[in-house]
Design an enzyme around this catalytic site. Sequence first.
Site, mmCIF file in Angstrom:
data_model
loop_
_atom_site.group_PDB
_atom_site.id
_atom_site.type_symbol
_atom_site.label_atom_id
_atom_site.label_comp_id
_atom_site.label_asym_id
_atom_site.label_seq_id
_atom_site.Cartn_x
_atom_site.Cartn_y
_atom_site.Cartn_z
ATOM 1 C CB SER A 144 -0.854 -0.011 1.272
ATOM 2 O OG SER A 144 -1.470 1.240 1.505
ATOM 3 C CE1 TYR A 157 -5.163 -1.806 4.145
ATOM 4 C CE2 TYR A 157 -3.962 0.245 3.868
ATOM 5 C CZ TYR A 157 -4.555 -0.894 3.326
ATOM 6 O OH TYR A 157 -4.517 -1.094 1.967
HETATM 7 P P1 NAP Z 1 -11.651 -4.918 -1.672
HETATM 8 O O1 NAP Z 1 -12.498 -4.710 -2.876
HETATM 9 O O2 NAP Z 1 -12.184 -4.612 -0.326
HETATM 10 O O3 NAP Z 1 -11.086 -6.408 -1.717
HETATM 11 C C1 NAP Z 1 -10.497 -7.037 -0.611
HETATM 12 C C2 NAP Z 1 -10.483 -8.526 -0.897
HETATM 13 O O4 NAP Z 1 -9.956 -9.222 0.255
HETATM 14 C C3 NAP Z 1 -11.886 -9.080 -1.116
HETATM 15 O O5 NAP Z 1 -11.835 -10.108 -2.063
HETATM 16 C C4 NAP Z 1 -12.219 -9.624 0.252
HETATM 17 O O6 NAP Z 1 -13.235 -10.586 0.265
HETATM 18 C C5 NAP Z 1 -10.874 -10.225 0.619
HETATM 19 N N1 NAP Z 1 -10.848 -10.543 2.034
HETATM 20 C C6 NAP Z 1 -10.908 -9.684 3.068
HETATM 21 N N2 NAP Z 1 -10.927 -10.368 4.230
HETATM 22 C C7 NAP Z 1 -10.865 -11.690 3.910
HETATM 23 C C8 NAP Z 1 -10.851 -12.886 4.656
HETATM 24 N N3 NAP Z 1 -10.939 -12.893 5.991
HETATM 25 N N4 NAP Z 1 -10.788 -14.071 4.003
HETATM 26 C C9 NAP Z 1 -10.742 -14.094 2.655
HETATM 27 N N5 NAP Z 1 -10.748 -12.998 1.884
HETATM 28 C C10 NAP Z 1 -10.815 -11.811 2.512
HETATM 29 O O7 NAP Z 1 -10.374 -3.998 -1.796
HETATM 30 P P2 NAP Z 1 -9.178 -3.980 -2.830
HETATM 31 O O8 NAP Z 1 -8.833 -2.561 -2.997
HETATM 32 O O9 NAP Z 1 -9.427 -4.793 -4.021
HETATM 33 O O10 NAP Z 1 -8.044 -4.626 -1.932
HETATM 34 C C11 NAP Z 1 -7.162 -5.627 -2.364
HETATM 35 C C12 NAP Z 1 -5.817 -5.439 -1.690
HETATM 36 O O11 NAP Z 1 -5.238 -4.216 -2.140
HETATM 37 C C13 NAP Z 1 -5.894 -5.333 -0.165
HETATM 38 O O12 NAP Z 1 -4.787 -5.999 0.414
HETATM 39 C C14 NAP Z 1 -5.787 -3.830 0.064
HETATM 40 O O13 NAP Z 1 -5.277 -3.530 1.321
HETATM 41 C C15 NAP Z 1 -4.826 -3.456 -1.038
HETATM 42 N N6 NAP Z 1 -4.807 -2.041 -1.409
HETATM 43 C C16 NAP Z 1 -5.891 -1.430 -1.912
HETATM 44 C C17 NAP Z 1 -5.819 -0.076 -2.268
HETATM 45 C C18 NAP Z 1 -6.971 0.677 -2.836
HETATM 46 O O14 NAP Z 1 -6.847 1.896 -3.033
HETATM 47 N N7 NAP Z 1 -8.087 0.076 -3.157
HETATM 48 C C19 NAP Z 1 -4.646 0.622 -2.079
HETATM 49 C C20 NAP Z 1 -3.552 -0.028 -1.555
HETATM 50 C C21 NAP Z 1 -3.648 -1.362 -1.223
HETATM 51 P P3 NAP Z 1 -14.769 -10.114 0.530
HETATM 52 O O15 NAP Z 1 -15.251 -9.475 -0.723
HETATM 53 O O16 NAP Z 1 -15.435 -11.398 0.863
HETATM 54 O O17 NAP Z 1 -14.726 -9.158 1.680
#
Ligand code: NAP
Length: 252
Positions: A144, A157
Amino acid sequence: MAISFSLKGKTAIITGANTGLGQGLCLGMAEAGANIVGVSRSDDSETERKAKALGAEYFSVKADLQSTEPIAGIIEKTIEKFGTLDILVNNAGIIRREDSINFSEKDWDDVMNVNLKTVFFFCQAAAKQFMKQGNGGKIINIASMLSFQGGIRVPSYTSSKSGLMGLTKLLACEWAKDNINVNGIAPGYMDTNNTEALRNDPDRSAEILGRIPADRWGLPEDIAGPAVFLASSASDYVNGYTLAVDGGWLAR
Ligand code: NAP
């Protein structure tokens, strides 16, 4: 030597496959020719349909990664289905927002468990499998901007993602000699569920957009290319690096 970004014949486990960046990662690797093992706790049929439309094999595994318990079974099922494991992408992650002064122990533990503890033990299990196979492997940890910066109101986080960047370096140092590449991708501000609260807050949203040089929020497909690079033989001498995919945010 021909440079290859192809993942043909490779098998990739990608966690959090049902939505957001995880879906973008699955589709990017599918397009590059990999067999996909999508690990999700929610319905991932949309990802499965889109990956198959790209000609990839998609195998769905349901798991809650709040604990390390499902990891061994996921690796076992992957080997049963495809015979090898070549790539692991630790993408599943959660965020909890609250002023640090009021932050609860539960919000600390939940985030640290999914974002850091499970990721470490998944890396360990994948590396054992890679070593057994004897052909090396690729691990990509999704970090991140808060691996580099402090942020506000997200203490667990920031701790988990800063820790993850350190862990990525440590594992690279231990396993590079086994031809296992451990690297990270640090997405900038991306349009997914993770940032919904920020995008719904007009002040924070304008503030964030105003300092992204690319002048737009990132999309799931924006991290697909960098991930395919880090999963392919084109990056065989890249070890322990976390690549920002952020529209220039950190360069500002
Ligand atoms: P998201 O749409 O909230 O996706 C998060 C994913 O993680 C979903 O598939 C979620 O499943 C899964 N997850 C969460 N808890 C879980 C658990 N206990 N067991 C299994 N799966 C679980 O957000 P995203 O942005 O795509 O995030 C993906 C990654 O990128 C994360 O590590 C996040 O921290 C990182 N990231 C995101 C951003 C951003 O701006 N969006 C920036 C930097 C880093 P569910 O749908 O079932 O909850």
